[in-house]
Design a protein around this motif. Structure first.
Motif, mmCIF file in Angstrom:
data_model
loop_
_atom_site.group_PDB
_atom_site.id
_atom_site.type_symbol
_atom_site.label_atom_id
_atom_site.label_comp_id
_atom_site.label_asym_id
_atom_site.label_seq_id
_atom_site.Cartn_x
_atom_site.Cartn_y
_atom_site.Cartn_z
ATOM 1 N N LEU A 181 0.799 -1.242 -0.032
ATOM 2 C CA LEU A 181 -0.030 -0.038 -0.080
ATOM 3 C C LEU A 181 1.065 1.211 0.211
ATOM 4 N N LEU A 182 1.988 1.217 0.602
ATOM 5 C CA LEU A 182 2.895 2.169 0.818
ATOM 6 C C LEU A 182 3.290 2.760 -0.715
ATOM 7 N N PRO A 183 3.595 3.856 -1.166
ATOM 8 C CA PRO A 183 4.258 4.248 -2.365
ATOM 9 C C PRO A 183 5.504 3.348 -2.710
ATOM 10 N N ASP A 184 5.785 3.118 -3.554
ATOM 11 C CA ASP A 184 7.118 2.178 -3.900
ATOM 12 C C ASP A 184 8.452 2.569 -3.412
ATOM 13 N N ASP A 185 8.539 4.046 -3.475
ATOM 14 C CA ASP A 185 10.027 4.284 -3.059
ATOM 15 C C ASP A 185 9.863 4.477 -1.616
ATOM 16 N N VAL A 186 8.811 4.559 -0.868
ATOM 17 C CA VAL A 186 8.654 4.573 0.589
ATOM 18 C C VAL A 186 8.876 3.232 0.924
ATOM 19 N N ALA A 187 8.104 2.267 0.293
ATOM 20 C CA ALA A 187 8.363 0.999 0.742
ATOM 21 C C ALA A 187 9.644 0.292 0.614
ATOM 22 N N GLU A 188 10.343 0.842 -0.294
ATOM 23 C CA GLU A 188 11.865 0.371 -0.562
ATOM 24 C C GLU A 188 12.565 1.031 0.288
ATOM 25 N N GLU A 189 12.510 2.284 0.762
ATOM 26 C CA GLU A 189 13.308 2.971 1.851
ATOM 27 C C GLU A 189 13.291 2.647 3.065
ATOM 28 N N VAL A 190 11.928 1.988 3.273
ATOM 29 C CA VAL A 190 11.666 1.285 4.691
ATOM 30 C C VAL A 190 12.385 0.215 4.864
ATOM 31 N N LEU A 191 12.282 -0.799 3.758
ATOM 32 C CA LEU A 191 12.789 -2.090 3.896
ATOM 33 C C LEU A 191 14.450 -1.841 4.019
ATOM 34 N N GLY A 192 14.879 -1.148 2.776
ATOM 35 C CA GLY A 192 16.264 -0.856 2.880
ATOM 36 C C GLY A 192 17.024 -0.177 3.847
ATOM 37 N N GLY A 193 16.297 0.539 4.574
ATOM 38 C CA GLY A 193 16.717 1.365 5.869
ATOM 39 C C GLY A 193 16.988 0.225 7.064
ATOM 40 N N ILE A 194 16.031 -0.809 7.217
ATOM 41 C CA ILE A 194 16.328 -1.932 7.895
ATOM 42 C C ILE A 194 17.597 -2.814 7.723
ATOM 43 N N LEU A 195 17.562 -3.075 6.505
ATOM 44 C CA LEU A 195 18.525 -3.754 5.724
ATOM 45 C C LEU A 195 19.985 -3.362 5.763
ATOM 46 N N GLY A 196 19.911 -1.898 5.985
ATOM 47 C CA GLY A 196 21.367 -1.357 6.552
ATOM 48 C C GLY A 196 21.975 -2.032 7.746
ATOM 49 N N ALA A 197 20.924 -2.892 8.636
ATOM 50 C CA ALA A 197 21.588 -3.372 9.668
ATOM 51 C C ALA A 197 22.407 -4.452 9.594
ATOM 52 N N ASP A 198 23.343 -4.997 10.357
ATOM 53 C CA ASP A 198 23.846 -6.423 10.180
ATOM 54 C C ASP A 198 22.563 -7.564 10.838
ATOM 55 N N ARG A 199 21.844 -7.189 11.379
ATOM 56 C CA ARG A 199 20.945 -8.089 12.198
ATOM 57 C C ARG A 199 19.507 -7.291 12.578
ATOM 58 N N ALA A 200 18.417 -7.868 12.023
ATOM 59 C CA ALA A 200 17.184 -7.222 12.163
ATOM 60 C C ALA A 200 16.501 -8.119 13.235
ATOM 61 N N GLY A 201 15.847 -7.814 14.144
ATOM 62 C CA GLY A 201 15.168 -8.614 15.045
ATOM 63 C C GLY A 201 13.800 -8.314 15.287
ATOM 64 N N PHE A 202 12.886 -9.375 15.616
ATOM 65 C CA PHE A 202 11.500 -9.442 15.739
ATOM 66 C C PHE A 202 10.713 -10.145 16.864
ATOM 67 N N LEU A 203 9.761 -9.835 17.179
ATOM 68 C CA LEU A 203 9.231 -10.323 18.356
ATOM 69 C C LEU A 203 8.778 -11.997 18.134
ATOM 70 N N THR A 204 8.253 -12.261 16.822
ATOM 71 C CA THR A 204 7.954 -13.609 16.372
ATOM 72 C C THR A 204 8.400 -14.072 15.199
ATOM 73 N N ARG A 205 8.407 -15.331 15.034
ATOM 74 C CA ARG A 205 8.844 -15.993 13.585
ATOM 75 C C ARG A 205 8.052 -15.439 12.432
ATOM 76 N N ARG A 206 6.681 -15.250 12.888
ATOM 77 C CA ARG A 206 5.749 -14.727 12.127
ATOM 78 C C ARG A 206 6.105 -13.281 11.443
ATOM 79 N N TRP A 207 6.334 -12.484 12.191
ATOM 80 C CA TRP A 207 6.714 -11.090 11.902
ATOM 81 C C TRP A 207 8.161 -11.165 11.003
ATOM 82 N N ALA A 208 9.119 -12.002 11.538
ATOM 83 C CA ALA A 208 10.239 -11.953 10.747
ATOM 84 C C ALA A 208 10.019 -12.445 9.393
ATOM 85 N N ASP A 209 9.289 -13.485 9.187
ATOM 86 C CA ASP A 209 8.943 -14.315 7.842
ATOM 87 C C ASP A 209 8.196 -13.195 7.212
#
Length: 476
Positions: A184-212
């Motif tokens: 639903l997010l604009p394509d460039d915004v969605a990419e920036e959010v995902l790419g922002g987190i992918l700047g990390a060495d490790r991304a953590g989540f509360l459950t496997r469902r959210w990580a998946d």
């Protein structure tokens, strides 16, 4: 400014920090320490760890403290211009990213990503950049940085550009939307959010469902490669690999048990018993009036219970603590008003001179919440969608005589507690009413056994260990 440049070995970044300031009428500043998992975690690593917490100045008192240069050792507070902060925090974080991750949009009418949105998005970028700048200034070479939550989704990639030597982690405390909804997010915004987190060495989540779900968004929207390894999933994009981890934040059992038996809680127990009436069963919920918490449907299900099962009339009280949240947003004010209206309507429809079916409290009182936890026969936790939901974990820990947990299958806590809870579809009023009846009639032995297992599962990863586990994985 607090902190020595390029000195910190461990850094935490979050919108809200461990301390806040209030400005008195006499111009004096007073500070108040906060609690929570991050505070516990940083305390657990010891005073010699050279840690710094970077946070935002949220209140007028916070901003004045920054202006005067007042602060605490180990805390760097950032005073972003108020219009920028408001647009980033309310305009994007709480009114866009929160809505996407919790699937809250009424899509025939919203979202509308127009020029106003673009201005707010620029503020969100600036807000994240301010954090990246501060972290880059404070961090020693090779330091570990743990960035928290959806307010700061862009920080890891921004910090990576500034300080490629750092070990960077990001932890998401919300659910993560599946690809079809996230886009639903604009394509460039969605990419920036995902790419922002992918700047990390490790991304953590509360459950496997959210990580998946995050991995699926990266694969579907970015074309990233997702690999399963013995250490867990990895996402590779543009030549960098980010490891994904799951850390199911638990309740602080030792603190809760001690705090729940202080005199002020005993006083609240006496008061609650006087208000609800001796011998009546109590269905308890404790929530902020956050749209995702589903308080209105919970009240509707309770009304359905009284309709379908008239034998419960005058024998049960729904104790609903609905503490106001985000009241600067009109939609939240309207929701809070609807909660109050519906509670009053149920009392008007079913109440008798000696019985109010609903006891609604809207003033925040932690001691009273703990009193309700201890007294609850049934805990109703029915969010539309929740990253974890600590209330579901806290109630069994302090329950005096055992509690039946009615739990939404859309809460992150369901992954750990579902076997011993009574699961519900949060949208299904009739089924939730039936679940409340089942919970109220659960045999004592079954209730006690379930409560013990729920409490054990709920405290498996207390806040201090939750933080230290992330830090260990990041530094390893």
């Amino acid at each position: 400014m607090v902190g020595t440049q390029h000195a910190a070995r461990i850094l935490v970044a979050s919108n809200r920090g461990p301390v806040s300031y209030a400005l008195g009428d006499d111009g004096e500043l007073t500070s108040r320490r906060g609690g929570g998992g991050l505070v516990s975690g940083l305390s657990a690593i010891g005073p010699d760890a050279e840690a710094v917490w970077v946070c935002a100045a949220l209140s007028d008192g916070d901003r004045e403290a920054v202006r005067r240069g007042v602060g605490e050792d180990g805390v760097r507070m950032i005073a972003v211009e108020r219009p920028v902060f408001e647009a980033a925090y309310n305009g994007i974080a709480n009114s866009v990213l929160w809505f996407v991750h919790h699937l809250l949009y009424q899509t025939p009418l919203e979202p509308v990503f127009d020029e106003d949105f673009r201005g707010q998005w620029a503020s969100y970028q600036a807000y994240n950049a301010a954090f990246a700048d501060a972290l880059a200034q404070e961090a020693d070479r090779g330091a570990a940085v743990v960035v928290q939550d959806y307010h700061l989704s862009l920080v890891p990639a921004m910090l990576r550009e500034r300080r490629p030597d750092l070990r960077i982690g990001h932890f998401t405390h919300t659910p993560w939307a599946p690809p079809d909804y996230f886009r639903l997010l604009p394509d460039d915004v969605a990419e920036e959010v995902l790419g922002g987190i992918l700047g990390a060495d490790r991304a953590g989540f509360l459950t496997r469902r959210w990580a998946d779900a995050f991995a699926a968004c990266c694969q579907t929207l970015l074309g990233a490669t997702v690999t399963t390894t013995p250490a867990g999933p990895e996402v590779t994009w543009r030549g960098r690999t980010t490891r994904l981890g799951v850390h199911g934040l638990g309740a602080d059992g030792d603190f809760l048990r001690e705090r729940a038996h202080r005199p002020d809680v005993a006083e609240r127990i006496t008061a609650l018993r006087a208000e609800t009436g001796a011998g009546r069963k109590l269905i308890v919920r404790v929530d902020r009036t956050e749209l995702s918490k589903n308080i209105v449907r919970g009240l509707l299900a309770y009304r359905q219970l009284l309709t379908d099962r008239p034998e419960w009339r005058e024998r049960v009280v729904h104790v609903a603590f609905a503490y106001p949240s985000r009241q600067d947003l009109p939609l939240y004010r309207d929701y809070t008003a609807e909660v109050a209206r519906l509670a009053a309507a149920i009392n008007e429809e079913y109440g008798t001179p000696g019985w109010d079916p609903v006891l609604l409290k809207v003033d925040d009182d932690f001691a009273r919440s703990l009193a309700a936890y201890r007294l609850a026969d049934v805990a109703l936790v029915n969010p539309i969608r929740d990253g974890m939901n600590l209330v579901a974990k806290e109630v069994p820990v302090v329950s005096d005589h055992g509690v039946a947990l009615v739990l939404s299958r859309e809460a992150g806590a369901h992954a750990e507690l579902g076997d011993d809870a009574i699961s519900v579809n949060p949208y299904d009023i009739r089924a939730t009413a039936a679940a409340l009846h089942t919970a109220l009639t659960l045999p004592d032995a079954d209730r006690a056994a379930r409560t013990k297992r729920l409490a054990d599962a709920s405290t498996a990863l207390p806040p201090s260990r939750w933080f230290l586990e992330q830090l260990r994985e990041l530094q390893g």
